[in-house]
Design a protein around this motif. Structure first.
Motif, short mmCIF file in Angstrom:
data_model
loop_
_atom_site.label_atom_id
_atom_site.label_comp_id
_atom_site.label_asym_id
_atom_site.label_seq_id
_atom_site.Cartn_x
_atom_site.Cartn_y
_atom_site.Cartn_z
N ALA A 40 0.84 -1.20 0.00
CA ALA A 40 0.00 0.00 0.00
C ALA A 40 0.88 1.25 0.00
N GLU A 41 2.03 1.18 0.64
CA GLU A 41 2.94 2.32 0.69
C GLU A 41 3.45 2.67 -0.71
N LYS A 43 1.96 1.94 -3.52
CA LYS A 43 0.82 2.46 -4.27
C LYS A 43 0.56 3.92 -3.92
N SER A 44 0.71 4.28 -2.64
CA SER A 44 0.50 5.68 -2.24
C SER A 44 1.62 6.56 -2.81
N TRP A 48 1.06 9.65 -5.35
CA TRP A 48 1.62 10.96 -5.02
C TRP A 48 2.46 11.49 -6.18
#
Length: 129
Positions: A40-41, A43-44, A48
């Motif tokens: 998830a990191e 993907k974030s 961004w």
């Protein structure tokens, strides 16, 4: 259709400049954590980068002639290493990069590969018997 992914040192030589990579921690011989690729990191981070109009592409770690590794989630950032640049500062603030290279995500680092290092690496491989 297969996707051709360049290694980070090949990208540096193609662009004729220093390059940035975000990927799993490999310092002190650490084995890359494969969970980064689908985290998830990550993907974030990609969301961004898109939101801030910073181009990126998947890349491989440093090339090693005769050796092939699977894609480990490394990301080349089309952003010059320029600590005074506003976009670079935004990236640094987002990933919360510390002086030791660690980020807000355990096991993930921002790497700077100098053009000189990438060229010297190629010369060293070509000069080996």
């Amino acid at each position: 259709m297969p996707l051709v992914i360049e290694h980070i040192d090949e990208i540096a030589r193609r662009l004729n400049r220093d390059v940035l990579l975000i990927g799993p921690d490999r310092t002190h011989g650490a084995k890359p954590d494969s969970s980064w690729k689908s985290s998830a990191e990550r993907k974030s981070l990609l969301a961004w980068l898109e939101e801030h109009h910073i181009d990126w592409e998947p890349c491989g770690w440093l090339s090693t002639p005769g050796v092939t590794y699977g894609y480990e989630g490394d990301i080349y950032l089309d952003l010059p290493y320029a600590p005074d640049d506003a976009r670079y500062q935004q990236l640094q603030d987002f990933v919360q990069e510390q002086d030791d290279g660690s980020t807000k995500w355990p096991g993930v680092r921002v790497y700077l590969f100098s053009f000189y290092f990438c060229c010297k690496r190629l010369v060293n491989y070509k000069s080996q018997p």
